[in-house]
Design a protein around this motif. Sequence first.
Motif, short mmCIF file in Angstrom:
data_model
loop_
_atom_site.label_atom_id
_atom_site.label_comp_id
_atom_site.label_asym_id
_atom_site.label_seq_id
_atom_site.Cartn_x
_atom_site.Cartn_y
_atom_site.Cartn_z
N PRO A 1 10.24 7.59 -3.97
CA PRO A 1 8.78 7.62 -3.86
C PRO A 1 8.17 6.26 -4.16
CG PRO A 1 9.52 8.81 -5.83
CD PRO A 1 10.76 8.43 -5.08
N SER A 2 6.99 6.03 -3.63
CA SER A 2 6.25 4.79 -3.91
C SER A 2 6.34 4.41 -5.38
CB SER A 2 4.78 5.00 -3.53
OG SER A 2 3.99 4.00 -4.11
N ALA A 3 6.44 3.11 -5.62
CA ALA A 3 6.45 2.61 -7.00
C ALA A 3 5.13 2.94 -7.70
CB ALA A 3 6.68 1.11 -6.99
N GLU A 4 4.09 3.28 -6.92
CA GLU A 4 2.77 3.52 -7.51
C GLU A 4 2.39 5.00 -7.50
OE1 GLU A 4 0.77 0.38 -5.35
OE2 GLU A 4 1.50 -1.07 -6.82
N GLY B 1 0.80 -1.22 0.00
CA GLY B 1 0.00 0.00 0.00
C GLY B 1 0.84 1.27 0.00
N ASN B 2 0.18 2.37 -0.27
CA ASN B 2 0.84 3.68 -0.24
C ASN B 2 -0.21 4.76 0.00
OD1 ASN B 2 0.03 3.64 -3.28
ND2 ASN B 2 1.66 2.10 -3.10
N LEU B 3 0.20 5.82 0.68
CA LEU B 3 -0.71 6.90 1.08
C LEU B 3 -0.10 8.22 0.66
CD1 LEU B 3 -1.49 5.87 4.80
CD2 LEU B 3 -2.50 4.95 2.71
C1 LIG Z 1 3.99 -6.04 -0.79
S1 LIG Z 1 4.55 -5.51 -2.35
C2 LIG Z 1 3.31 -4.36 -2.85
C3 LIG Z 1 3.83 -3.41 -3.91
O1 LIG Z 1 4.16 -4.11 -5.09
C4 LIG Z 1 2.82 -2.33 -4.23
O2 LIG Z 1 1.66 -2.85 -4.81
C5 LIG Z 1 2.46 -1.49 -3.07
O3 LIG Z 1 1.30 -1.25 -2.78
C6 LIG Z 1 3.54 -0.87 -2.25
O4 LIG Z 1 4.54 -0.32 -3.08
P1 LIG Z 1 5.41 0.90 -2.54
O5 LIG Z 1 6.47 1.11 -3.60
O6 LIG Z 1 5.97 0.50 -1.20
O7 LIG Z 1 4.46 2.06 -2.40
#
Ligand SMILES: CSC[C@@H](O)[C@@H](O)C(=O)COP(=O)(O)O
Length: 207
Positions: A74-77, A28-30
């Motif tokens: 930063p988050s991968a997403e 997850g990410n916020l």
């Molecule tokens: C437990 S791996 C989950 C990730 O691949 C992704 O989907 C995720 O929600 C978190 O990615 P992140 O890069 O830490 O923001």
Amino acid sequence: MHSEDVRQQLAQSARSFYERGWMLGTAGNLSARVSDAAFWITASGRPKDLLTPDDFVSVNLQGEVLSAPAGRKPSAETSIHQVIYRHVPDARVVFHVHSIEANLCGHFARNGQLRLPPLEMLKGLGVPDAEPEVDLPVFTNHQNVARIAEDMDKALAQSLPRVPGALIHQHGVTVWGQDLLSARHHLELLEYCFRYLVQAKAIGVQA
Ligand SMILES: CSC[C@@H](O)[C@@H](O)C(=O)COP(=O)(O)O
Ligand SMILES: [Zn+2]
């Protein structure tokens, strides 16, 4: 609001979502938008029950890093958060979590839409109808996150979903809100719908 307070509040939200089993194993990410041009987002791969202000990166709406603590990316997403902030003017907070029920409900979707149960709770998602017929969009989980963001970009450019959220199949749910509290309520309400749908299916009730 002071930007450190925002990060602390996001960290507190993450801890609570972690405790509910929605952010296990760093999932997850916020993020929270702090100006028209920038938002704070969780750094990639951090344990979501132990976040500190040093686990947040500031990025602009093009996804460029404005500031990052040493060793943090930063988050991968991040691209998914950017798309939401670009298309939903009122969105100031975006939460993405991986719950079991969200992932099970992806299997109940038809033609990329999950029909939500016609519950009173939908009012909290902005649907006041007496007999609501509301769908949540379900996107394909491409391994290349940019492709998920592209799909969302195209869909949101056409129209915004009636409820402030979307599923990514076999991955998780993303919601948005005008502040931390409304984003949390949207997440809790959608998760309630997901639990309801899973339990209804298990006992053979037509949801
Ligand atoms: C437990 S791996 C989950 C990730 O691949 C992704 O989907 C995720 O929600 C978190 O990615 P992140 O890069 O830490 O923001
Ligand atoms: Zn994810």
